[in-house]
Design a protein around this motif. Structure first.
Motif, short mmCIF file in Angstrom:
data_model
loop_
_atom_site.label_atom_id
_atom_site.label_comp_id
_atom_site.label_asym_id
_atom_site.label_seq_id
_atom_site.Cartn_x
_atom_site.Cartn_y
_atom_site.Cartn_z
N ASP A 66 0.85 -1.20 0.00
CA ASP A 66 0.00 0.00 0.00
C ASP A 66 0.89 1.25 0.00
OD1 ASP A 66 -1.76 2.08 0.49
OD2 ASP A 66 -2.94 0.96 1.95
N PRO A 67 0.72 2.13 -1.01
CA PRO A 67 1.54 3.35 -1.07
C PRO A 67 1.42 4.22 0.19
CG PRO A 67 0.31 3.05 -3.11
CD PRO A 67 -0.19 2.00 -2.17
N GLN A 68 0.39 4.00 0.99
CA GLN A 68 0.29 4.75 2.24
C GLN A 68 1.39 4.36 3.24
OE1 GLN A 68 -3.91 5.59 3.76
NE2 GLN A 68 -4.26 3.85 2.40
N GLY A 69 1.96 3.20 3.06
CA GLY A 69 3.09 2.77 3.89
C GLY A 69 2.77 2.59 5.36
N ASN A 70 1.52 2.31 5.68
CA ASN A 70 1.15 2.19 7.10
C ASN A 70 1.73 0.94 7.77
OD1 ASN A 70 -0.33 4.51 6.81
ND2 ASN A 70 -2.31 3.49 6.65
N ALA A 71 1.83 -0.15 7.03
CA ALA A 71 2.42 -1.36 7.61
C ALA A 71 3.91 -1.14 7.86
CB ALA A 71 2.19 -2.56 6.70
N THR A 72 4.53 -0.36 6.98
CA THR A 72 5.96 -0.04 7.15
C THR A 72 6.16 0.77 8.43
OG1 THR A 72 6.14 0.01 4.73
CG2 THR A 72 7.93 1.03 5.97
N MET A 73 5.43 1.89 8.54
CA MET A 73 5.55 2.75 9.72
C MET A 73 5.13 2.01 11.00
SD MET A 73 6.71 5.66 8.62
CE MET A 73 6.33 7.06 9.68
N GLY A 74 4.06 1.25 10.90
CA GLY A 74 3.54 0.53 12.06
C GLY A 74 4.46 -0.59 12.52
N SER A 75 5.44 -0.92 11.67
CA SER A 75 6.45 -1.91 12.05
C SER A 75 7.71 -1.22 12.58
CB SER A 75 6.82 -2.78 10.84
OG SER A 75 5.69 -3.47 10.36
N GLY A 76 7.69 0.11 12.62
CA GLY A 76 8.84 0.85 13.13
C GLY A 76 9.92 1.12 12.09
N VAL A 77 9.54 1.03 10.81
CA VAL A 77 10.47 1.34 9.72
C VAL A 77 10.01 2.65 9.08
CG1 VAL A 77 11.35 0.59 7.47
CG2 VAL A 77 11.03 -1.09 9.32
N ARG A 104 9.96 7.26 4.96
CA ARG A 104 10.61 8.38 4.27
C ARG A 104 12.10 8.14 4.07
NH1 ARG A 104 7.80 11.74 8.90
NH2 ARG A 104 8.82 9.94 9.85
N ARG A 105 12.62 7.11 4.71
CA ARG A 105 14.07 6.84 4.63
C ARG A 105 14.39 5.49 4.02
NH1 ARG A 105 16.77 10.26 8.68
NH2 ARG A 105 15.14 11.60 9.53
N LEU A 106 13.48 4.96 3.20
CA LEU A 106 13.74 3.66 2.58
C LEU A 106 14.76 3.83 1.47
CD1 LEU A 106 10.11 2.26 2.18
CD2 LEU A 106 11.79 1.63 3.93
N GLU A 107 15.84 3.08 1.52
CA GLU A 107 16.80 3.15 0.42
C GLU A 107 16.24 2.40 -0.79
OE1 GLU A 107 21.39 2.28 0.36
OE2 GLU A 107 20.73 3.19 2.26
#
Ligand code: ADP
Ligand code: MG
Length: 268
Positions: A47-58, A61-64
């Motif tokens: 999901d482009p919202q990236g909620n699972a990413t943020m909600g996992s503590g990643v 905005r800083r994904l290489e």
């Protein structure tokens, strides 16, 4: 891909074309619950919202490298994945860039199967891969459905819940017929459940009448700790293990592993 297919991850999409129904909450908490039970888990944020990413503590905005680069062929899962600092599982992260993939994928070969191909390389490293789908039956979701063995459908027991399900069920049938004969509905997960609301009890009974044992035994209650956890970059299961919501997700992880996991001894 692997010469030992039985040692390969079971891959599930968490999907429902409606937004705000609990897909991301289910994905990160099921992942953390499974990790606590000793399972090796990869979460794929589609999901482009990236909620699972943020909600996992990643930090999205800083994904290489992200799932966008993986889908477009610019990087491998092994280079793009990160570890959830508190969750105990790996994350293939997403951010707004992923919205562009929807258009850019259209002209590429095997556009529906790019995630499947990419995940095949790392599948032997995991027991479960959980794919958090966007709230649309889009090309991104199609990539998830093509890569998966099954679909977990989180849903609220509301008046129009059954009606909304038919579009998803039809899409899954079509993908099963045309693109991925392995795909099946694993089960419907009742989430944000409030037993004091009579209507929710009624819809819950209807669901069981309609879908029988495709309705998971575990019910996820409405619980504010689950909603607070993402702002701390943690799944609720980690943020407040004693909360009713966390306990329900650990129970759900147990139910999933019992139904679908492979015995550890059978793994290479
Ligand atoms: P989706 O990924 O389907 O859009 P989310 O998992 O982001 O849905 O959930 C939508 C909102 O509801 C979020 O704010 C989330 O924190 C909250 N939420 C999800 N599940 C629960 C629950 N069981 N109890 C309370 N709040 C919840
Ligand atoms: Mg979501």
């Amino acid at each position: 891909m692997s010469s030992f297919p039985s040692s390969s991850a079971r891959i599930f999409c968490i999907a429902n074309q409606k937004g705000g129904v609990g897909k991301t909450t289910t994905t990160v908490n099921l992942a953390a619950g499974m990790a606590q039970l000793g399972q090796r888990v990869l979460v794929v944020d589609l999901d482009p919202q990236g909620n699972a990413t943020m909600g996992s503590g990643v930090d999205k905005r800083r994904l290489e490298h992200s799932v966008y680069d993986v889908l477009l062929g610019g990087s491998q899962v092994a280079d793009a994945r990160q570890t959830s600092p508190r969750g105990g599982y790996d994350v293939l992260g997403a951010n707004r860039e992923l919205a562009g993939a929807e258009v850019e994928l259209v002209d590429l070969d095997e556009r529906e199967r790019r995630l499947k191909t990419a995940l095949a390389v790392v599948a032997h490293e995991y027991d479960f891969i959980l794919i958090d789908c966007p709230p649309a039956l889009s090309l991104l979701t199609l990539n998830g459905l093509c890569a998966a063995h099954g679909v977990i459908v989180p849903m609220q027991c509301e008046y129009f819940a059954l009606e909304g399900l038919s579009d998803l069920v039809n899409t899954i049938r079509q993908v099963h017929a045309n693109l991925n004969p392995e795909l099946q509905i694993i089960g419907l997960l009742r989430v944000m459940f409030d037993p004091r609301i009579t209507l929710q009890q009624q819809v819950s009974e209807q669901l069981k009448g309609h879908f029988g044992d495709k309705v998971f035994n575990t019910v996820i209650p409405r619980n504010v700790r689950l909603a607070e956890a993402p702002s701390y970059g943690q799944p609720g299961v980690v943020f407040d293990p004693a909360s009713k919501g966390a306990q329900a997700f650990v129970q759900f992880a147990h139910e999933m592993i019992e139904r679908l996991g492979r015995p550890r001894a059978a793994q290479g």
